[in-house]
Design a protein around this motif. Sequence first.
Motif, PDB file in Angstrom:
ATOM      1  N   GLY A 125       0.828  -1.053  -0.021  1.00 16.96           N
ATOM      2  CA  GLY A 125       0.134   0.069   0.058  1.00 16.96           C
ATOM      3  C   GLY A 125       0.867   1.341  -0.013  1.00 16.96           C
ATOM      4  N   GLY A 126       2.039   1.355   0.272  1.00 19.64           N
ATOM      5  CA  GLY A 126       3.035   2.246   0.282  1.00 19.64           C
ATOM      6  C   GLY A 126       3.131   3.283   1.451  1.00 19.64           C
ATOM      7  N   LEU A 127       2.554   2.638   2.395  1.00 20.70           N
ATOM      8  CA  LEU A 127       2.481   3.323   3.690  1.00 20.70           C
ATOM      9  C   LEU A 127       4.069   3.450   4.131  1.00 20.70           C
ATOM     10  CD1 LEU A 127      -0.273   2.291   3.590  1.00 20.70           C
ATOM     11  CD2 LEU A 127      -0.216   2.474   6.126  1.00 20.70           C
ATOM     12  N   SER A 289       6.903   7.319  -0.636  1.00 19.66           N
ATOM     13  CA  SER A 289       6.218   5.933  -0.342  1.00 19.66           C
ATOM     14  C   SER A 289       7.124   5.124   0.169  1.00 19.66           C
ATOM     15  CB  SER A 289       5.677   5.542  -1.701  1.00 19.66           C
ATOM     16  OG  SER A 289       4.444   6.253  -2.075  1.00 19.66           O
ATOM     17  N   ASP A 290       6.603   4.289   0.950  1.00 16.97           N
ATOM     18  CA  ASP A 290       7.227   3.110   1.550  1.00 16.97           C
ATOM     19  C   ASP A 290       8.267   3.574   2.586  1.00 16.97           C
ATOM     20  OD1 ASP A 290       6.080   0.960   0.164  1.00 16.97           O
ATOM     21  OD2 ASP A 290       7.227   1.381  -1.634  1.00 16.97           O
ATOM     22  N   GLY A 291       9.003   2.627   3.263  1.00 16.25           N
ATOM     23  CA  GLY A 291       9.825   2.956   4.372  1.00 16.25           C
ATOM     24  C   GLY A 291      10.720   3.658   4.249  1.00 16.25           C
ATOM     25  N   GLY A 292      11.357   3.891   3.091  1.00 17.01           N
ATOM     26  CA  GLY A 292      12.463   4.965   2.694  1.00 17.01           C
ATOM     27  C   GLY A 292      13.516   4.398   1.904  1.00 17.01           C
ATOM     28  N   HIS A 293      13.598   3.198   1.482  1.00 16.43           N
ATOM     29  CA  HIS A 293      14.525   2.834   0.477  1.00 16.43           C
ATOM     30  C   HIS A 293      14.682   3.571  -0.679  1.00 16.43           C
ATOM     31  CE1 HIS A 293      13.846  -0.998   2.886  1.00 16.43           C
ATOM     32  NE2 HIS A 293      15.023  -1.018   2.809  1.00 16.43           N
ATOM     33  N   PHE A 294      13.804   4.031  -1.371  1.00 12.28           N
ATOM     34  CA  PHE A 294      13.986   4.721  -2.352  1.00 12.28           C
ATOM     35  C   PHE A 294      14.463   6.092  -2.317  1.00 12.28           C
ATOM     36  CE2 PHE A 294      12.315   7.474  -5.900  1.00 12.28           C
ATOM     37  CZ  PHE A 294      12.405   6.948  -7.198  1.00 12.28           C
ATOM     38  N   MET A 295      14.282   6.728  -1.135  1.00 11.76           N
ATOM     39  CA  MET A 295      14.772   8.105  -0.626  1.00 11.76           C
ATOM     40  C   MET A 295      16.115   7.924  -0.446  1.00 11.76           C
ATOM     41  SD  MET A 295      11.916   9.967   1.426  1.00 11.76           S
ATOM     42  CE  MET A 295      13.213  11.416   1.946  1.00 11.76           C
ATOM     43  N   MET A 296      16.672   6.724   0.029  1.00 11.60           N
ATOM     44  CA  MET A 296      17.957   6.539   0.246  1.00 11.60           C
ATOM     45  C   MET A 296      18.789   6.100  -0.892  1.00 11.60           C
ATOM     46  SD  MET A 296      18.751   6.974   3.690  1.00 11.60           S
ATOM     47  CE  MET A 296      20.254   6.209   3.759  1.00 11.60           C
ATOM     48  N   ASP A 297      18.308   5.547  -2.013  1.00 11.87           N
ATOM     49  CA  ASP A 297      18.990   5.298  -3.107  1.00 11.87           C
ATOM     50  C   ASP A 297      19.059   6.640  -3.978  1.00 11.87           C
ATOM     51  OD1 ASP A 297      18.942   2.673  -2.823  1.00 11.87           O
ATOM     52  OD2 ASP A 297      17.065   2.262  -3.698  1.00 11.87           O
ATOM     53  N   MET A 298      18.093   7.568  -3.695  1.00 12.16           N
ATOM     54  CA  MET A 298      18.172   8.925  -4.558  1.00 12.16           C
ATOM     55  C   MET A 298      19.520   9.655  -3.928  1.00 12.16           C
ATOM     56  SD  MET A 298      14.479  10.607  -4.386  1.00 12.16           S
ATOM     57  CE  MET A 298      14.952  12.106  -4.975  1.00 12.16           C
ATOM     58  N   SER A 323       1.010   7.893   8.681  1.00 10.63           N
ATOM     59  CA  SER A 323       1.064   6.583   8.262  1.00 10.63           C
ATOM     60  C   SER A 323       1.132   5.616   9.765  1.00 10.63           C
ATOM     61  CB  SER A 323       2.178   5.779   7.696  1.00 10.63           C
ATOM     62  OG  SER A 323       2.135   6.301   6.160  1.00 10.63           O
ATOM     63  N   PHE A 324       2.162   6.294  10.657  1.00  7.59           N
ATOM     64  CA  PHE A 324       2.147   5.421  11.984  1.00  7.59           C
ATOM     65  C   PHE A 324       0.944   5.911  12.815  1.00  7.59           C
ATOM     66  CE2 PHE A 324       3.793   4.912  16.125  1.00  7.59           C
ATOM     67  CZ  PHE A 324       4.379   3.652  16.165  1.00  7.59           C
ATOM     68  N   ALA A 328      -1.295   0.820  11.885  1.00  7.74           N
ATOM     69  CA  ALA A 328      -1.252  -0.150  11.042  1.00  7.74           C
ATOM     70  C   ALA A 328       0.159  -0.680  11.247  1.00  7.74           C
ATOM     71  CB  ALA A 328      -0.735   0.401   9.413  1.00  7.74           C
ATOM     72  N   PRO A 329       0.198  -2.221  11.089  1.00  6.90           N
ATOM     73  CA  PRO A 329       1.723  -2.630  11.314  1.00  6.90           C
ATOM     74  C   PRO A 329       2.869  -2.435  10.531  1.00  6.90           C
ATOM     75  CG  PRO A 329      -0.229  -4.429  10.989  1.00  6.90           C
ATOM     76  CD  PRO A 329      -0.686  -2.940  10.612  1.00  6.90           C
ATOM     77  N   GLY A 330       3.798  -1.815  11.334  1.00  7.51           N
ATOM     78  CA  GLY A 330       4.933  -1.210  10.684  1.00  7.51           C
ATOM     79  C   GLY A 330       5.785  -0.474  11.537  1.00  7.51           C
ATOM     80  N   GLY A 331       7.129  -0.239  11.387  1.00  6.93           N
ATOM     81  CA  GLY A 331       7.737   0.328  12.388  1.00  6.93           C
ATOM     82  C   GLY A 331       8.270   1.790  12.037  1.00  6.93           C
ATOM     83  N   ILE A 332       9.047   2.497  12.794  1.00  2.56           N
ATOM     84  CA  ILE A 332       9.569   3.773  12.350  1.00  2.56           C
ATOM     85  C   ILE A 332      11.109   3.917  12.458  1.00  2.56           C
ATOM     86  CG2 ILE A 332       7.475   4.933  13.585  1.00  2.56           C
ATOM     87  CD1 ILE A 332       9.115   5.269  16.131  1.00  2.56           C
TER      88      ILE A 332
END
Length: 518
Positions: A125-127, A289-298, A323-324, A328-332
């Motif tokens: 879902g991209g949270l 979107s998502d946890g942040g892998h895309f932003m780190m790759d940038m 999101s948090f 919803a199940p997921g971490g920070i």
Amino acid sequence: MRALEKTLKSVVENPRYIFRLTVQGIMVGIFAGLMVCLYRFLLYGSEHVLREYLNVINGNLIYTILFFIALAVMGLLVDWLTKWEVDSAGSGIPQVYAEVKGHMEANWAKVLFSKIVSGVLTALGGLSLGPEGPSVQIGGMAGKGIAKLFKGSKTDELRLILVGSAVGITAAFNAPLAGVIFVFEEINHGFDKTLVFIALVSAIVSDFISKVIFGQSTALTFPIHNIPLESYWLLIILGILIGLLGYVYNVGMIRSSDMVANLKIPSWLKFVLVFLVSGVVALTIPEISDGGHFMMDMLDIAMPSLGVLMLLLVLKYLFSMFSFSSGAPGGIFLPILVLGAYIGAVFGSAVVPIFGFEHDLIYKFVVISMAGFFAATVRSPITGVVLIAEMCGSTESLIAMIIVSLIAYVVPTLLGNEPIYESLYDRLLLNKNREFVKKPSKHVLSEYLVPLDCNYINFKIKDVPFPKNAIVVSVIRNGKYIIPTEDFHIKYSDQIHVLTDVNDYPFVKEEIEELFGG
């Protein structure tokens, strides 16, 4: 007395007991490592599927409608899963914290299934939620499963939950030392030599499994340059800035969570709306979107301009908070590191041209700020420094990270702000649906280290106000095992073993930690 001494030695010193617990620790490393790696693999796949589908949509109305229908269904599924197993909601770290303190008794198998499936759905879902908090809970519940398999004591079960929690960080980041340190600094808040040994064994096993599956390359591959010594004063400014932003982050996350919790709408509608908003974000600002892998790759590909960095930093914070707060199940954990990286990128992009530094020095500030922001929010500076060092595969930034982390730790502490996970833990216990359930009577042997600032150093044991439903049964001093009498004087660094019933354990633990300043 001799019978008691023999019994305690079988738990504390007996080589057979240590060997048996080591075998169990190895099994936790294998089982928890595989579970966390499975979760990590599924999340990577989910993020990849989302990115690919966003490319396929490309303005197609039918595909867009199908996308939002799928998001609504995912929201309903997450709502059902978190109702089916309430302990799978949220980060997962406060739940493990509550379990080892005796305030929860989660169903390990249900939590594993619900956490993994709902975590994958939130990634699809991209949270803006990370995998590391859930990984800690998945590892902890896998450890509990192994303990149930061996039908050991409650003491061993709590130890294996903590060992599994260390595996969660290890397998998520390929960082075994950070995993072990995190358990002692953030969850256990105490020292247990047996636990240290078993956790290290388990972490090494899980790290090997993780490296076999995901490779041995480090998570961060930024070029690292040294900051000139005469410019180290910049680290003080950076530490203060990060400390203030950490304060803002914690306050924002807690207030937004409280606000959403007080909304008078059905939970299914809340999750559906969150997933739909996440879909809009994915279509319009996919970078956050998502946890942040895309932003780190940038950052790894090319450093964006200062304006873009600031915009992404603000938007990522707002979307992470949104999101948090949904529960919803997921971490920070990962979003915290990403925000820290972008704070460092903004700071570096501002000061590098002013002082004529090399452009790549920006990445030094990125790495330092990740550790600093972790210290400012989670308030576990040692874990943050070791974690980033392991992620970089280098200790070149160690001193700079320590300076910034210590300052970033002090600033929100002076402002009276609680660490983020402690705030979440307090709110977890305030949940009206969480009532204490009496368990079958079992003994729990817990260990407490006497700190230097303890008010009861040199006091006789009989004069220390230990809880009435707890018995001090042994002390380890200078490596020697002692059965104390009433006139035994407590000294700094004594390891005190306390026996209590499992039903009294959560209250006894809190009282003794308060006695010793834990």
